[in-house]
Scaffold this motif. Structure first.
Motif, PDB file in Angstrom:
ATOM      1  N   MET A   1     -26.552  -9.844   2.178  1.00  0.00           N
ATOM      2  CA  MET A   1     -26.160  -9.664   0.799  1.00  0.00           C
ATOM      3  C   MET A   1     -25.414 -10.888   0.301  1.00  0.00           C
ATOM      4  N   THR A   2     -25.459 -11.063  -0.999  1.00  0.00           N
ATOM      5  CA  THR A   2     -24.755 -12.164  -1.632  1.00  0.00           C
ATOM      6  C   THR A   2     -23.395 -11.694  -2.114  1.00  0.00           C
ATOM      7  N   ALA A   3     -22.367 -12.456  -1.774  1.00  0.00           N
ATOM      8  CA  ALA A   3     -21.020 -12.137  -2.244  1.00  0.00           C
ATOM      9  C   ALA A   3     -20.928 -12.539  -3.711  1.00  0.00           C
ATOM     10  N   ASN A   4     -20.939 -11.530  -4.590  1.00  0.00           N
ATOM     11  CA  ASN A   4     -20.943 -11.845  -6.020  1.00  0.00           C
ATOM     12  C   ASN A   4     -20.143 -10.852  -6.856  1.00  0.00           C
ATOM     13  N   VAL A   5     -19.271 -10.063  -6.221  1.00  0.00           N
ATOM     14  CA  VAL A   5     -18.496  -9.054  -6.937  1.00  0.00           C
ATOM     15  C   VAL A   5     -17.019  -9.452  -6.932  1.00  0.00           C
ATOM     16  N   MET A   6     -16.431  -9.431  -8.103  1.00  0.00           N
ATOM     17  CA  MET A   6     -14.993  -9.668  -8.231  1.00  0.00           C
ATOM     18  C   MET A   6     -14.303  -8.310  -8.355  1.00  0.00           C
ATOM     19  N   VAL A   7     -13.226  -8.116  -7.612  1.00  0.00           N
ATOM     20  CA  VAL A   7     -12.429  -6.898  -7.681  1.00  0.00           C
ATOM     21  C   VAL A   7     -11.300  -7.145  -8.681  1.00  0.00           C
ATOM     22  N   VAL A   8     -11.111  -6.211  -9.613  1.00  0.00           N
ATOM     23  CA  VAL A   8     -10.040  -6.304 -10.600  1.00  0.00           C
ATOM     24  C   VAL A   8      -9.219  -5.020 -10.514  1.00  0.00           C
ATOM     25  N   VAL A   9      -7.910  -5.179 -10.322  1.00  0.00           N
ATOM     26  CA  VAL A   9      -6.997  -4.046 -10.218  1.00  0.00           C
ATOM     27  C   VAL A   9      -5.794  -4.336 -11.103  1.00  0.00           C
ATOM     28  N   GLU A  10      -5.371  -3.339 -11.867  1.00  0.00           N
ATOM     29  CA  GLU A  10      -4.196  -3.494 -12.728  1.00  0.00           C
ATOM     30  C   GLU A  10      -3.209  -2.369 -12.467  1.00  0.00           C
ATOM     31  N   ARG A  11      -1.924  -2.700 -12.643  1.00  0.00           N
ATOM     32  CA  ARG A  11      -0.873  -1.689 -12.496  1.00  0.00           C
ATOM     33  C   ARG A  11       0.288  -2.098 -13.396  1.00  0.00           C
ATOM     34  N   GLN A  12       0.905  -1.109 -14.040  1.00  0.00           N
ATOM     35  CA  GLN A  12       2.095  -1.360 -14.846  1.00  0.00           C
ATOM     36  C   GLN A  12       3.330  -1.013 -14.029  1.00  0.00           C
ATOM     37  N   PHE A  13       4.335  -1.859 -14.158  1.00  0.00           N
ATOM     38  CA  PHE A  13       5.616  -1.651 -13.488  1.00  0.00           C
ATOM     39  C   PHE A  13       6.712  -1.665 -14.541  1.00  0.00           C
ATOM     40  N   ASP A  14       7.656  -0.763 -14.438  1.00  0.00           N
ATOM     41  CA  ASP A  14       8.801  -0.759 -15.342  1.00  0.00           C
ATOM     42  C   ASP A  14       9.901  -1.649 -14.770  1.00  0.00           C
ATOM     43  N   VAL A  15       9.506  -2.858 -14.463  1.00  0.00           N
ATOM     44  CA  VAL A  15      10.369  -3.852 -13.826  1.00  0.00           C
ATOM     45  C   VAL A  15      10.048  -5.197 -14.486  1.00  0.00           C
ATOM     46  N   PRO A  16      11.047  -6.048 -14.737  1.00  0.00           N
ATOM     47  CA  PRO A  16      10.775  -7.356 -15.340  1.00  0.00           C
ATOM     48  C   PRO A  16       9.830  -8.201 -14.488  1.00  0.00           C
ATOM     49  N   ARG A  17       9.013  -9.001 -15.166  1.00  0.00           N
ATOM     50  CA  ARG A  17       7.976  -9.740 -14.446  1.00  0.00           C
ATOM     51  C   ARG A  17       8.530 -10.759 -13.460  1.00  0.00           C
ATOM     52  N   ASP A  18       9.694 -11.371 -13.734  1.00  0.00           N
ATOM     53  CA  ASP A  18      10.229 -12.321 -12.752  1.00  0.00           C
ATOM     54  C   ASP A  18      10.556 -11.609 -11.439  1.00  0.00           C
ATOM     55  N   ARG A  19      10.979 -10.347 -11.520  1.00  0.00           N
ATOM     56  CA  ARG A  19      11.277  -9.559 -10.307  1.00  0.00           C
ATOM     57  C   ARG A  19       9.997  -9.236  -9.540  1.00  0.00           C
ATOM     58  N   VAL A  20       8.937  -8.853 -10.265  1.00  0.00           N
ATOM     59  CA  VAL A  20       7.666  -8.539  -9.624  1.00  0.00           C
ATOM     60  C   VAL A  20       7.078  -9.812  -9.007  1.00  0.00           C
ATOM     61  N   PHE A  21       7.187 -10.925  -9.720  1.00  0.00           N
ATOM     62  CA  PHE A  21       6.677 -12.199  -9.213  1.00  0.00           C
ATOM     63  C   PHE A  21       7.368 -12.569  -7.896  1.00  0.00           C
ATOM     64  N   ARG A  22       8.689 -12.424  -7.851  1.00  0.00           N
ATOM     65  CA  ARG A  22       9.431 -12.742  -6.618  1.00  0.00           C
ATOM     66  C   ARG A  22       8.987 -11.862  -5.459  1.00  0.00           C
TER      67      ARG A  22
END
Length: 164
Positions: A1-22
């Motif tokens: 098989m040919t690798a041609n699928v991108m997986v996309v996952v999203e989630r919301q966090f009630d936390v500031p993005r700098d904290r999630v990034f760290r």
């Protein structure tokens, strides 16, 4: 098989993005939550040079079979704190991934909510073979639940530590 699928996952966090990034980028935090249930990250294997061109690594180990190990070795091709990072990664030990074919991992951190204090996290990774893409998307969902528990200070972390 040919690798041609991108997986996309999203989630919301009630936390500031700098904290999630760290939590995603600092080795001392990443080792606490990464891994699906039944797996943990081997603490001494986590390293990260947080800049474009910097390398990062970690090894996930199956809890009930320590001989089963999945190694991620990546290089940041984009790194813009706290907005986004992109990594070109080689993953070994996962039977669904060809270790000779690099994957791209893009993780975006977007402010959300009326006050901008929340974070919308979006993961885009691939290309995967169609037969294994769904399984890897489910794995990301489980890991994001662990991240959510880690950020909230509740639940069990990936390395078996309890939040209390």
């Amino acid at each position: 098989m040919t690798a041609n699928v991108m997986v996309v996952v999203e989630r919301q966090f009630d936390v500031p993005r700098d904290r999630v990034f760290r939590a995603w980028t600092l080795p001392e935090e990443l080792r606490r939550w990464r891994g699906s249930p039944g797996w943990h990250v081997e603490s001494e294997t986590v390293a990260g040079d947080l800049q474009i061109g910097g390398r990062h690594t970690h090894v996930k180990v199956r809890d009930n079979d320590p001989g089963t190990r999945v190694t991620t070795d990546g290089v940041y091709t984009e790194y813009f704190e706290p907005d986004v990072f992109v990594s070109r990664e080689r993953i070994t030990g996962d039977p669904g991934i060809d270790p000779n074919t690099p994957l791209e991992l893009r993780v975006e951190f977007t402010k959300y909510g009326r006050d901008g204090r929340g974070t919308l996290l979006r993961i885009i990774q691939g290309p995967y073979d169609p037969d294994v893409a769904g399984w890897h998307g489910e794995g990301w969902e489980k890991e994001l639940t662990r991240l959510q528990n880690y950020l909230a200070g509740t639940g069990e972390y990936a390395n078996g530590e309890d939040a209390s």
